[in-house]
Design an enzyme around this catalytic site. Structure first.
Site, PDB file in Angstrom:
ATOM      1  N   ASP A   1     -19.035 -14.769 -28.861  1.00 29.94           N
ATOM      2  CA  ASP A   1     -17.788 -14.316 -28.222  1.00 29.94           C
ATOM      3  C   ASP A   1     -16.894 -13.607 -29.248  1.00 29.94           C
ATOM      4  O   ASP A   1     -16.598 -14.159 -30.312  1.00 29.94           O
ATOM      5  CB  ASP A   1     -17.029 -15.517 -27.646  1.00 29.94           C
ATOM      6  CG  ASP A   1     -17.851 -16.282 -26.627  1.00 29.94           C
ATOM      7  OD1 ASP A   1     -17.655 -16.063 -25.428  1.00 29.94           O
ATOM      8  OD2 ASP A   1     -18.706 -17.087 -27.046  1.00 29.94           O
TER       9      ASP A   1
ATOM     10  N   ASP B   1     -22.005 -14.168 -34.567  1.00 28.32           N
ATOM     11  CA  ASP B   1     -21.245 -14.981 -33.632  1.00 28.32           C
ATOM     12  C   ASP B   1     -21.390 -14.326 -32.258  1.00 28.32           C
ATOM     13  O   ASP B   1     -21.804 -13.152 -32.170  1.00 28.32           O
ATOM     14  CB  ASP B   1     -19.781 -15.033 -34.092  1.00 28.32           C
ATOM     15  CG  ASP B   1     -18.903 -15.789 -33.125  1.00 28.32           C
ATOM     16  OD1 ASP B   1     -19.306 -16.877 -32.674  1.00 28.32           O
ATOM     17  OD2 ASP B   1     -17.804 -15.291 -32.806  1.00 28.32           O
TER      18      ASP B   1
END
Length: 225
Positions: free
Chosen positions: A17, A15
């Site tokens: 952020d 992922d």
């Protein structure tokens, strides 16, 4: 908790952020500008940080106490997007330990990539500007496929771009939807407990194959598999 899901792995997908980058300062600044533009008092970053993983929905919820059902939400979201677009690399940093982690993956000839729910409108200029991503073999945004996480489609797309089967990849993320998507894609899953976790969030309940408290924990996991 090393084991079968982490053996014979040929790629690590992350992922963005809250897992690789700390974008909360820029996300919070974009929302807070909307407050100050309306004559409201600014809020401290600590108010925004726990909701940074929820993007515009989270930031507008903190700034104005509204949800996507609010009649003005769409207009406010576009204003937020415009603000964020103008500042998204001003305060964003790479989490400590991530450059060393990525360097080690590259040294070991292990492919790596990014799967984020951030739209390409933001992902592409952001990853182009940050040198960390020059070695990424795949960058899949929230609008790259017809579905965003927790649907597995973006993860399966990233594996395909790397020329690998999903089972040859693991997925690392700091939100429950990351783990749901990874499991549905047939990947080994790792919860990043150092990311944007709210006070009531319990990563142990997400069903991930493992949990790490720092980027270095992933190296230890892979090397002990």
């Amino acid at each position: 908790m090393a084991g079968l899901p982490f053996r014979n792995i040929r790629a690590v997908l992350f992922d963005l952020d809250g897992t690789l980058i700390d974008s909360a300062p820029d996300l919070g600044a974009a929302a807070d500008k909307m407050r100050t533009d309306r004559g409201l008092l600014p809020l401290p970053l600590e108010r925004y940080r726990p909701m940074a993983g929820a993007g515009a929905r989270g930031m507008l919820g903190v700034a104005f106490g509204i949800s996507p059902e609010h009649p003005e939400f769409l207009a406010l979201r576009e204003e937020f997007f415009t603000n964020y677009e103008s500042c998204m690399t001003e305060r964003t940093t790479i989490f400590d330990g991530v450059p060393q982690l990525v360097s080690r993956l590259v040294e070991c000839r292990m492919a790596w990539g990014v799967v984020t729910n951030k739209s390409a409108r933001f992902t592409e200029p952001l990853t182009r500007k940050l040198p960390l991503f020059t070695t990424a073999g795949a960058v899949v945004s929230g609008d790259t496929t017809p579905h965003a996480k927790p649907h597995p489609a973006p993860l399966i797309e990233a594996a395909a771009r790397l020329g690998l089967a999903p089972g040859e990849c693991i997925y690392v993320g700091d939100d429950e939807r990351d783990i749901v998507a990874g499991l549905a894609a047939g990947m080994g899953t790792v919860a990043a407990a150092y990311g944007y976790l709210g006070a009531t969030t319990q990563p142990a309940e997400w069903g991930a194959h493992a949990t790490i408290n720092s980027p270095a924990g992933l190296l230890q996991l892979l090397e002990s598999a």
